[in-house]
Design a protein around this motif. Structure first.
Motif, PDB file in Angstrom:
ATOM      1  N   GLU A 181      43.552  50.518  54.364  1.00  0.00           N
ATOM      2  CA  GLU A 181      44.186  50.249  55.440  1.00  0.00           C
ATOM      3  C   GLU A 181      45.889  50.349  55.084  1.00  0.00           C
ATOM      4  N   VAL A 182      46.099  49.785  53.675  1.00  0.00           N
ATOM      5  CA  VAL A 182      47.548  49.825  53.277  1.00  0.00           C
ATOM      6  C   VAL A 182      47.590  51.144  52.781  1.00  0.00           C
ATOM      7  N   HIS A 183      46.787  52.112  52.151  1.00  0.00           N
ATOM      8  CA  HIS A 183      47.013  53.356  51.833  1.00  0.00           C
ATOM      9  C   HIS A 183      47.455  54.317  53.257  1.00  0.00           C
ATOM     10  N   ASN A 184      46.442  53.850  54.235  1.00  0.00           N
ATOM     11  CA  ASN A 184      46.927  54.903  55.452  1.00  0.00           C
ATOM     12  C   ASN A 184      48.159  54.518  56.097  1.00  0.00           C
ATOM     13  N   LYS A 185      48.766  53.294  55.905  1.00  0.00           N
ATOM     14  CA  LYS A 185      49.841  53.073  56.486  1.00  0.00           C
ATOM     15  C   LYS A 185      50.895  53.611  55.563  1.00  0.00           C
ATOM     16  N   GLU A 186      50.900  53.701  54.528  1.00  0.00           N
ATOM     17  CA  GLU A 186      51.893  54.321  53.892  1.00  0.00           C
ATOM     18  C   GLU A 186      52.023  55.764  53.817  1.00  0.00           C
ATOM     19  N   GLU A 241      51.419  57.367  56.747  1.00  0.00           N
ATOM     20  CA  GLU A 241      51.788  57.423  57.794  1.00  0.00           C
ATOM     21  C   GLU A 241      53.697  57.300  57.854  1.00  0.00           C
ATOM     22  N   VAL A 242      53.908  56.389  56.930  1.00  0.00           N
ATOM     23  CA  VAL A 242      55.283  56.256  56.571  1.00  0.00           C
ATOM     24  C   VAL A 242      55.961  57.410  55.976  1.00  0.00           C
ATOM     25  N   GLU A 286      62.723  52.318  54.985  1.00  0.00           N
ATOM     26  CA  GLU A 286      61.297  51.917  55.472  1.00  0.00           C
ATOM     27  C   GLU A 286      60.294  52.277  54.741  1.00  0.00           C
ATOM     28  N   ASP A 306      57.932  49.892  52.475  1.00  0.00           N
ATOM     29  CA  ASP A 306      56.251  49.943  52.774  1.00  0.00           C
ATOM     30  C   ASP A 306      55.608  49.900  51.176  1.00  0.00           C
ATOM     31  N   ASN A 321      55.435  46.578  49.653  1.00  0.00           N
ATOM     32  CA  ASN A 321      54.482  45.925  50.306  1.00  0.00           C
ATOM     33  C   ASN A 321      53.007  46.153  49.716  1.00  0.00           C
ATOM     34  N   HIS A 322      52.800  47.555  49.812  1.00  0.00           N
ATOM     35  CA  HIS A 322      51.650  47.987  49.385  1.00  0.00           C
ATOM     36  C   HIS A 322      51.308  47.667  47.746  1.00  0.00           C
TER      37      HIS A 322
END
Length: 126
Positions: free
Chosen positions: A13-18, A20-21, A41, A45, A48-49
């Motif tokens: 989930e963290v990797h997928n958000k990264e 996207e950013v 941003e 991210d 945070n990851h």
């Protein structure tokens, strides 16, 4: 952008958000628009990851937490240096194409895969 999946879903989930950013950042670099904000941003991210993974590694006493954290710190230092050169678009594109993306894919395929396997094996909870 597709990144490799690991055996611990919270890390995916963290990797997928990264991803996207990062896609938004690559578009901002290409279009040369809103780069400062999107870069900030992205760096936030990434921080945070890495913090997410490092807290879990500490909590569950992951055996390879020191080299894993060293890899994170190396990238954070690179990203900090790049912040002062955001207007060098060609160099920025080259960095993400030839350095960051290959590093990220390799990091997930090696260190994160081992870390995720450890978390899954012990039944880690976030």
């Amino acid at each position: 952008m597709e990144l490799s999946q690991v055996s611990f879903e919270p890390m995916n989930e963290v990797h997928n958000k990264e991803a996207e950013v990062l896609e938004r950042l690559l578009i901002a670099i290409k279009n040369r628009e809103n780069l400062d904000n999107v870069y900030d941003e992205f760096v936030k991210d990434v921080e945070n990851h890495f913090s997410f993974e490092q807290k879990l590694m500490e909590k569950y006493e992951f055996f390879a937490k020191i080299p894993h954290k060293m890899e994170h710190n190396k990238i954070l230092n690179e990203l900090e240096k790049i912040k002062n050169h955001l207007n060098e678009y060609e160099n920025l594109e080259k960095y993400f194409d030839t350095t960051f993306l290959p590093w990220l894919n390799n990091h997930i395929a090696t260190m994160d895969t081992v870390t995720a396997g450890f978390f899954s094996q012990i039944g880690a909870k976030i």
